[in-house]
Scaffold this active site. Structure first.
Site, PDB file in Angstrom:
ATOM      1  N   HIS A  15       6.597  29.000   2.591  1.00 47.59           N
ATOM      2  CA  HIS A  15       7.805  29.560   3.207  1.00 47.59           C
ATOM      3  C   HIS A  15       8.930  28.525   3.201  1.00 47.59           C
ATOM      4  O   HIS A  15       8.740  27.355   2.887  1.00 47.59           O
ATOM      5  CB  HIS A  15       7.542  30.085   4.634  1.00 47.59           C
ATOM      6  CG  HIS A  15       7.380  29.041   5.691  1.00 47.59           C
ATOM      7  ND1 HIS A  15       7.355  29.330   7.033  1.00 47.59           N
ATOM      8  CD2 HIS A  15       7.236  27.699   5.615  1.00 47.59           C
ATOM      9  CE1 HIS A  15       7.206  28.232   7.732  1.00 47.59           C
ATOM     10  NE2 HIS A  15       7.130  27.234   6.912  1.00 47.59           N
ATOM     11  N   CYS A  34      11.431  22.008   7.067  1.00 48.89           N
ATOM     12  CA  CYS A  34      11.083  23.398   6.745  1.00 48.89           C
ATOM     13  C   CYS A  34      12.193  24.101   5.978  1.00 48.89           C
ATOM     14  O   CYS A  34      12.017  25.214   5.496  1.00 48.89           O
ATOM     15  CB  CYS A  34      10.710  24.177   8.003  1.00 48.89           C
ATOM     16  SG  CYS A  34       9.022  23.865   8.518  1.00 48.89           S
ATOM     17  N   HIS A  40       7.461  25.158   0.976  1.00 48.89           N
ATOM     18  CA  HIS A  40       6.298  24.331   1.285  1.00 48.89           C
ATOM     19  C   HIS A  40       5.239  25.240   1.873  1.00 48.89           C
ATOM     20  O   HIS A  40       5.552  26.348   2.329  1.00 48.89           O
ATOM     21  CB  HIS A  40       6.656  23.200   2.271  1.00 48.89           C
ATOM     22  CG  HIS A  40       7.099  23.731   3.591  1.00 48.89           C
ATOM     23  ND1 HIS A  40       8.378  24.166   3.817  1.00 48.89           N
ATOM     24  CD2 HIS A  40       6.428  23.947   4.738  1.00 48.89           C
ATOM     25  CE1 HIS A  40       8.472  24.614   5.051  1.00 48.89           C
ATOM     26  NE2 HIS A  40       7.303  24.505   5.645  1.00 48.89           N
ATOM     27  N   HIS A  42       1.610  26.277   4.175  1.00 47.25           N
ATOM     28  CA  HIS A  42       0.809  26.055   5.381  1.00 47.25           C
ATOM     29  C   HIS A  42      -0.529  26.761   5.214  1.00 47.25           C
ATOM     30  O   HIS A  42      -0.614  27.804   4.562  1.00 47.25           O
ATOM     31  CB  HIS A  42       1.489  26.640   6.621  1.00 47.25           C
ATOM     32  CG  HIS A  42       2.719  25.902   7.043  1.00 47.25           C
ATOM     33  ND1 HIS A  42       2.667  24.691   7.707  1.00 47.25           N
ATOM     34  CD2 HIS A  42       4.029  26.196   6.900  1.00 47.25           C
ATOM     35  CE1 HIS A  42       3.903  24.291   7.957  1.00 47.25           C
ATOM     36  NE2 HIS A  42       4.752  25.175   7.471  1.00 47.25           N
ATOM     37  N   ASP A  80      -1.854  36.141   1.573  1.00 46.10           N
ATOM     38  CA  ASP A  80      -2.565  34.973   1.047  1.00 46.10           C
ATOM     39  C   ASP A  80      -2.047  34.600  -0.343  1.00 46.10           C
ATOM     40  O   ASP A  80      -1.927  35.460  -1.219  1.00 46.10           O
ATOM     41  CB  ASP A  80      -4.072  35.241   1.000  1.00 46.10           C
ATOM     42  CG  ASP A  80      -4.871  33.975   0.735  1.00 46.10           C
ATOM     43  OD1 ASP A  80      -4.474  32.898   1.233  1.00 46.10           O
ATOM     44  OD2 ASP A  80      -5.890  34.054   0.023  1.00 46.10           O
ATOM     45  N   HIS A  81      -1.755  33.310  -0.518  1.00 46.45           N
ATOM     46  CA  HIS A  81      -1.227  32.765  -1.774  1.00 46.45           C
ATOM     47  C   HIS A  81       0.105  33.405  -2.171  1.00 46.45           C
ATOM     48  O   HIS A  81       0.420  33.521  -3.362  1.00 46.45           O
ATOM     49  CB  HIS A  81      -2.256  32.876  -2.911  1.00 46.45           C
ATOM     50  CG  HIS A  81      -3.372  31.889  -2.772  1.00 46.45           C
ATOM     51  ND1 HIS A  81      -4.353  32.009  -1.815  1.00 46.45           N
ATOM     52  CD2 HIS A  81      -3.653  30.754  -3.444  1.00 46.45           C
ATOM     53  CE1 HIS A  81      -5.189  31.001  -1.921  1.00 46.45           C
ATOM     54  NE2 HIS A  81      -4.780  30.206  -2.892  1.00 46.45           N
ATOM     55  N   GLU A 125      -0.033  27.615  12.743  1.00 48.53           N
ATOM     56  CA  GLU A 125       0.668  27.173  11.535  1.00 48.53           C
ATOM     57  C   GLU A 125       0.122  25.815  11.095  1.00 48.53           C
ATOM     58  O   GLU A 125       0.056  25.509   9.911  1.00 48.53           O
ATOM     59  CB  GLU A 125       2.172  27.096  11.779  1.00 48.53           C
ATOM     60  CG  GLU A 125       2.964  26.932  10.499  1.00 48.53           C
ATOM     61  CD  GLU A 125       4.457  27.086  10.739  1.00 48.53           C
ATOM     62  OE1 GLU A 125       5.013  28.125  10.343  1.00 48.53           O
ATOM     63  OE2 GLU A 125       5.049  26.182  11.350  1.00 48.53           O
TER      64      GLU A 125
HETATM   65 NI    NI Z   1       6.844  25.241   7.538  1.00 48.42          NI
END
Ligand code: NI
Length: 136
Positions: A15, A34, A40, A42, A80-81, A125
Site C-alpha cells: 500500500h 508510508c 511498500h 505489510h 493477498d499479494h 499491520e
Molecule cells: Ni504501511
C-alpha cells in the site's frame, strides 16, 4: 449465553498512504515512510471474532469452517499479494490505513454472516501495531 468464536488469517499486501489533493511535502509530513511512491508491503494478521448464541442442535455459534471460507473468499482471495491502492476497488478513493482496511474487512465479512451474529475484526499491520473494529 453468548460465546465468541475466532479465526485467524493472514495476507500480505502493498500500500501507499497519501492524499492526491495534498502536496508531496504535506503527504510526507503526515504519512512519513508510508507515502513512498513505490509502495511498500505489510504482513497483515487478521482475527475475526464472531459472537452469538450457541445453536442448540449443533452446539456451534458458527461452524468455523464456514467462517474460514468467508475469510478466504472475502479477504484472502481479495487482498493477498495485491496492491491495495491499485488492485482493490474499495481503496480506489480510500486511504488503505489499518483503520480503513479493518472497516472494509468488517463490512465484507459481516454481510456474509447471519444478522444475529456480532463481528469484531482485529487487524495487525505489524506485530506491535493493530486496530480493532466492531461496527460501532
Ligand atoms: Ni504501511
Amino acid at each position: 449465553m453468548k460465546v465468541t468464536v475466532s479465526r485467524k488469517a493472514h495476507f500480505n499486501a502493498a500500500h501507499r498512504l497519501y492524499r492526491k489533493d495534498w502536496s508531496m511535502e504535506k503527504n510526507d509530513e503526515v504519512f512519513g515512510k508510508c507515502n513512498n511512491p513505490n509502495y511498500h508491503g505489510h504482513n497483515y494478521e487478521l482475527i475475526a471474532s464472531v459472537t452469538g448464541e450457541i445453536d442448540q442442535e449443533t452446539g456451534f455459534v458458527i461452524d468455523v469452517k464456514v467462517l474460514k471460507d468467508i475469510i478466504k473468499t472475502e479477504v484472502e482471495d481479495a487482498f493477498d499479494h495485491k496492491n491495495l491502492n491499485l488492485d482493490v476497488t474499495e481503496f480506489k478513493d480510500l486511504n488503505p490505513t489499518a483503520e480503513n482496511i479493518a472497516v472494509v474487512v468488517y463490512n465484507k465479512i459481516k454481510a456474509k454472516l447471519k444478522p444475529s451474529l456480532d463481528l469484531e475484526v482485529t487487524l495487525y499491520e505489524t506485530p506491535r501495531n493493530f486496530v480493532l473494529y466492531s461496527g460501532k
